[in-house]
Design a protein around this motif. Structure first.
Motif, PDB file in Angstrom:
ATOM      1  N   ASN A  83      36.894  27.761  50.785  1.00 41.91           N
ATOM      2  CA  ASN A  83      37.685  28.990  50.955  1.00 41.91           C
ATOM      3  C   ASN A  83      38.352  29.389  49.639  1.00 41.91           C
ATOM      4  O   ASN A  83      38.473  30.576  49.315  1.00 41.91           O
ATOM      5  N   THR A  84      38.788  28.383  48.877  1.00 41.88           N
ATOM      6  CA  THR A  84      39.404  28.678  47.573  1.00 41.88           C
ATOM      7  C   THR A  84      38.371  29.256  46.614  1.00 41.88           C
ATOM      8  O   THR A  84      38.681  30.145  45.807  1.00 41.88           O
ATOM      9  N   ARG A  85      37.128  28.759  46.688  1.00 37.63           N
ATOM     10  CA  ARG A  85      36.080  29.330  45.823  1.00 37.63           C
ATOM     11  C   ARG A  85      35.892  30.812  46.136  1.00 37.63           C
ATOM     12  O   ARG A  85      35.738  31.644  45.238  1.00 37.63           O
ATOM     13  N   VAL A  86      35.891  31.137  47.424  1.00 45.99           N
ATOM     14  CA  VAL A  86      35.716  32.538  47.805  1.00 45.99           C
ATOM     15  C   VAL A  86      36.909  33.377  47.349  1.00 45.99           C
ATOM     16  O   VAL A  86      36.757  34.474  46.789  1.00 45.99           O
ATOM     17  N   LEU A  87      38.121  32.871  47.563  1.00 46.54           N
ATOM     18  CA  LEU A  87      39.319  33.616  47.145  1.00 46.54           C
ATOM     19  C   LEU A  87      39.344  33.808  45.633  1.00 46.54           C
ATOM     20  O   LEU A  87      39.734  34.862  45.129  1.00 46.54           O
ATOM     21  N   SER A  88      38.905  32.766  44.899  1.00 50.59           N
ATOM     22  CA  SER A  88      38.876  32.867  43.437  1.00 50.59           C
ATOM     23  C   SER A  88      37.889  33.928  42.980  1.00 50.59           C
ATOM     24  O   SER A  88      38.116  34.616  41.979  1.00 50.59           O
ATOM     25  N   LEU A  89      36.797  34.058  43.731  1.00 54.75           N
ATOM     26  CA  LEU A  89      35.819  35.098  43.414  1.00 54.75           C
ATOM     27  C   LEU A  89      36.412  36.476  43.705  1.00 54.75           C
ATOM     28  O   LEU A  89      36.279  37.419  42.917  1.00 54.75           O
ATOM     29  N   GLN A  90      37.081  36.563  44.823  1.00 51.63           N
ATOM     30  CA  GLN A  90      37.640  37.861  45.219  1.00 51.63           C
ATOM     31  C   GLN A  90      38.772  38.321  44.297  1.00 51.63           C
ATOM     32  O   GLN A  90      38.940  39.520  44.080  1.00 51.63           O
ATOM     33  N   ASP A  91      39.552  37.363  43.755  1.00 54.00           N
ATOM     34  CA  ASP A  91      40.635  37.789  42.850  1.00 54.00           C
ATOM     35  C   ASP A  91      40.175  37.802  41.382  1.00 54.00           C
ATOM     36  O   ASP A  91      41.008  37.923  40.473  1.00 54.00           O
ATOM     37  N   GLU A  92      38.850  37.640  41.168  1.00 52.42           N
ATOM     38  CA  GLU A  92      38.237  37.785  39.844  1.00 52.42           C
ATOM     39  C   GLU A  92      38.640  36.696  38.858  1.00 52.42           C
ATOM     40  O   GLU A  92      38.493  36.865  37.651  1.00 52.42           O
ATOM     41  N   SER A  93      39.127  35.561  39.346  1.00 47.25           N
ATOM     42  CA  SER A  93      39.477  34.473  38.429  1.00 47.25           C
ATOM     43  C   SER A  93      38.275  33.603  38.103  1.00 47.25           C
ATOM     44  O   SER A  93      38.363  32.730  37.236  1.00 47.25           O
ATOM     45  N   ILE A  94      37.150  33.793  38.807  1.00 46.37           N
ATOM     46  CA  ILE A  94      35.882  33.144  38.458  1.00 46.37           C
ATOM     47  C   ILE A  94      34.787  34.203  38.506  1.00 46.37           C
ATOM     48  O   ILE A  94      34.975  35.281  39.082  1.00 46.37           O
ATOM     49  N   ASP A  95      33.648  33.877  37.901  1.00 47.32           N
ATOM     50  CA  ASP A  95      32.536  34.826  37.868  1.00 47.32           C
ATOM     51  C   ASP A  95      31.456  34.513  38.891  1.00 47.32           C
ATOM     52  O   ASP A  95      30.792  35.409  39.402  1.00 47.32           O
ATOM     53  N   VAL A  96      31.258  33.206  39.152  1.00 45.32           N
ATOM     54  CA  VAL A  96      30.224  32.772  40.099  1.00 45.32           C
ATOM     55  C   VAL A  96      30.800  31.656  40.954  1.00 45.32           C
ATOM     56  O   VAL A  96      31.506  30.772  40.440  1.00 45.32           O
ATOM     57  N   ALA A  97      30.492  31.656  42.249  1.00 49.77           N
ATOM     58  CA  ALA A  97      30.958  30.610  43.161  1.00 49.77           C
ATOM     59  C   ALA A  97      29.762  29.957  43.835  1.00 49.77           C
ATOM     60  O   ALA A  97      28.941  30.644  44.456  1.00 49.77           O
ATOM     61  N   GLN A  98      29.660  28.648  43.688  1.00 50.09           N
ATOM     62  CA  GLN A  98      28.602  27.890  44.347  1.00 50.09           C
ATOM     63  C   GLN A  98      28.979  27.636  45.809  1.00 50.09           C
ATOM     64  O   GLN A  98      30.147  27.518  46.154  1.00 50.09           O
ATOM     65  N   LYS A  99      27.975  27.524  46.659  1.00 45.10           N
ATOM     66  CA  LYS A  99      28.127  27.131  48.058  1.00 45.10           C
ATOM     67  C   LYS A  99      29.194  27.950  48.786  1.00 45.10           C
ATOM     68  O   LYS A  99      30.140  27.400  49.359  1.00 45.10           O
TER      69      LYS A  99
ATOM     70  N   ARG B 110      28.877  36.065  43.363  1.00 49.37           N
ATOM     71  CA  ARG B 110      29.093  36.447  41.953  1.00 49.37           C
ATOM     72  C   ARG B 110      29.856  37.755  41.904  1.00 49.37           C
ATOM     73  O   ARG B 110      29.892  38.515  42.884  1.00 49.37           O
ATOM     74  N   GLN B 111      30.479  37.992  40.759  1.00 49.11           N
ATOM     75  CA  GLN B 111      31.046  39.309  40.536  1.00 49.11           C
ATOM     76  C   GLN B 111      29.896  40.312  40.472  1.00 49.11           C
ATOM     77  O   GLN B 111      28.826  40.012  39.930  1.00 49.11           O
ATOM     78  N   ALA B 112      30.090  41.492  40.997  1.00 48.81           N
ATOM     79  CA  ALA B 112      28.997  42.462  41.083  1.00 48.81           C
ATOM     80  C   ALA B 112      28.514  42.922  39.711  1.00 48.81           C
ATOM     81  O   ALA B 112      27.368  43.349  39.556  1.00 48.81           O
ATOM     82  N   ASP B 113      29.379  42.810  38.693  1.00 50.10           N
ATOM     83  CA  ASP B 113      28.975  43.267  37.361  1.00 50.10           C
ATOM     84  C   ASP B 113      28.335  42.153  36.530  1.00 50.10           C
ATOM     85  O   ASP B 113      28.009  42.359  35.379  1.00 50.10           O
ATOM     86  N   VAL B 114      28.172  40.985  37.118  1.00 47.11           N
ATOM     87  CA  VAL B 114      27.541  39.866  36.412  1.00 47.11           C
ATOM     88  C   VAL B 114      26.062  39.828  36.761  1.00 47.11           C
ATOM     89  O   VAL B 114      25.691  39.875  37.938  1.00 47.11           O
ATOM     90  N   SER B 115      25.222  39.744  35.754  1.00 41.75           N
ATOM     91  CA  SER B 115      23.780  39.716  35.982  1.00 41.75           C
ATOM     92  C   SER B 115      23.133  38.755  34.986  1.00 41.75           C
ATOM     93  O   SER B 115      23.800  38.130  34.166  1.00 41.75           O
ATOM     94  N   GLY B 116      21.801  38.663  35.055  1.00 45.27           N
ATOM     95  CA  GLY B 116      21.066  37.839  34.102  1.00 45.27           C
ATOM     96  C   GLY B 116      20.992  36.371  34.460  1.00 45.27           C
ATOM     97  O   GLY B 116      20.519  35.570  33.651  1.00 45.27           O
TER      98      GLY B 116
END
Length: 511
Positions: free
Chosen positions: A223-239, A486-492
């Motif tokens: 849940n913290t991985r998801v929250l971190s993704l949503q608040d933009e403190s990480i770029d990619v979240a595994q699992k 992932r953040q929507a603006d992250v690619s590659g």
């Protein structure tokens, strides 16, 4: 297979520097005008945990600090990496030719002696490696500066694919300089039990990686991985939990990536414990299960309904040729009545760490109840789960198995051979095992193990899969898909069926 579930909406005006700061990262400026972005990937496991001592204290997975001799393609086949070619010079001897012009991160050249020392280090750390790759610790030698020879203990055509695993990434021979590899990223900083920060290796043979900085950070709680993704403190979240995938995928600023993996979820049925020693009861359980409902309702549509014990992307899997049992609960009930089952509850063993398995067990228990079979779910902690399973303490055990290399032979051997890791304990104790169907399957597995072509391997292992399904030794459930947010603006990001092998060299962020 890659599936994008969300709109790839861009975050207009997102400040790159602000994102990097929020992630706790500082960009490392290469000074050559290259991309100065940094990225953070949240992992579910500690990338510095103790078992990585043999690799200088960092995980060989994900990071691409180290590279093996052999690569694994998206089709789960072998390809050259640090070795350009290999050949079997006799039944038990393999020679590998090293790629020219490869240097370690400290500038030293890759040599055959370095490869030998790297394998020595893994042999010293893990006692089970010789049995896995079929090579004893003294079985690796340098023929000359660019040729390495491996002596296998028996004919083993799948050997090159077996060492395409990240455990066999080549390290610099001087352990004091560890971790030093040949990959596109070099280690900049390690925070024990927290994170690894990498920077591009400037002299990498295929050119410099895009990100100026790449951090793998341990975020244990999903849940913290998801929250971190949503608040933009990480770029990619595994699992990302499958139950939250749609929410992450539908949000404006985030997206979900799923990939079919070489892993399958199934019920291992104890063939040697009453009442599941009755084939009619085992078949009844199979007739009761609806794999499509499990994928749609429990896994939120992420995964594929399984027919057999091996993911359909494994080259020798015969998914399309295997029969489906149903669901047909009227037929299942008839078989229960024909069997010797007399109402005793079946024990269902579940790893308490796997929340999806707990839910699946409840669903299965309900379907079994409909056909007149009672069951009791037993959850055990991850530390004791495997020992409880291989001790045969349950009638039914929910397990998930997959491969981290191009050669998946060890899966069929571990699961169904009487001397495989899942059955060895009980086979040595009392001649049974847990769910190995007997001597004929052992013989087929040994033939497949020695097969020199995929077609021949598929024939032998296909017979194993057919017998396992026909006898009800397993109840197939699903073929697993990995889930990354992932953040929507992250690619590659170069997604891979083995998520440990995802490539990050081209990761970028749109303006």
């Amino acid at each position: 297979m890659q599936q994008t579930l969300s709109r790839r909406q861009l975050l207009g005006g997102l400040a790159v520097g602000a994102t990097a700061t929020a992630a706790g990262c500082q960009s490392v400026f290469a000074g050559d005008g290259a991309d100065k972005e940094s990225f953070t990937v949240a992992l579910a496991r500690d990338p510095t945990e103790e078992k990585w001592d043999a690799y200088g204290g960092i995980t060989p997975y994900y990071t691409h600090v180290y590279e093996p001799l052999v690569d694994t393609t998206d089709e789960m086949e072998t390809a050259p990496l640090l070795a350009t070619e290999w050949e079997a010079v006799d039944e038990t001897t393999w020679e590998f030719s090293l790629r020219e012009g490869v240097t370690f991160h400290n500038g030293d050249a890759l040599t055959a002696e370095a490869v030998v020392r790297s394998f020595d280090r893994v042999f010293e750390q893990f006692s089970w490696v010789p049995g896995w790759i079929g090579v004893e610790p003294d079985g690796v030698t340098a023929v000359d500066d660019t040729t390495v020879q491996f002596q296998t203990t028996e004919p083993f055509p799948a050997f090159p694919g077996t060492i395409s695993h990240h455990y066999f990434g080549i390290q610099h021979p001087d352990a004091s300089e560890s971790p030093v590899g040949t990959g596109p990223f070099r280690v900049a900083n390690v925070e024990e039990e927290q994170s690894i920060t990498l920077t591009p290796y400037e002299n990498y043979r295929d050119g410099r990686a895009n990100p100026s900085e790449l951090t793998f950070e341990w975020v244990k709680d999903p849940n913290t991985r998801v929250l971190s993704l949503q608040d933009e403190s990480i770029d990619v979240a595994q699992k990302v939990p499958k139950s939250q995938a749609a929410t992450v995928g539908d949000a404006t600023g985030t997206a979900i990536e799923t990939n079919l993996t070489p892993s399958a979820g199934l019920v291992a049925v104890n063939l040697y414990e009453s009442p599941t020693d009755d084939e009619r009861l085992r078949k009844a359980l199979n007739w009761a299960v609806d794999q499509e409902q499990i994928v749609e309702n429990v896994l939120n549509g992420i995964g594929e309904p399984a027919r057999g014990p091996f993911s359909s992307i494994i080259p020798w899997a015969i998914h399309d040729e295997l029969p489906t049992y149903g669901p047909d609960r009227d037929r299942a009930q008839e078989l229960v009545e024909e069997s010797k089952y007399r109402g005793e509850p079946l024990s269902i063993l579940v790893n308490s760490e796997n929340t999806d398995d707990a839910t699946i067990a409840q669903v299965l228990s309900g379907w079994f109840e409909e056909i007149g079979v009672t069951s009791e779910i037993r959850q055990v902690d991850p530390a004791s789960f495997y020992d409880t399973f291989t001790s045969g303490e349950a009638n039914l055990t929910l397990v998930s198995f997959g491969s981290n290399s191009a050669a998946c032979d060890y899966l069929v051997r571990a699961m169904f051979h009487s001397e495989g890791s899942d059955n060895r304990k009980l086979h040595e104790q009392n001649g049974t095992g847990v769910y190995n169907p007997g001597a004929e399957v052992d013989r087929l597995i040994e033939q497949g193990y020695r097969a020199e072509t995929t077609a021949a391997k598929r024939e032998h292992y296909g017979d194993v899969q057919q017998r396992v399904v026909d006898t009800g030794a397993v109840v197939p459930l699903y073929y697993n898909e990995s889930v990354f947010g992932r953040q929507a603006d992250v690619s590659g990001i170069d997604w891979h069926p083995v998520d440990n092998m995802i490539e990050w060299s081209d990761i970028s962020r749109s303006d």
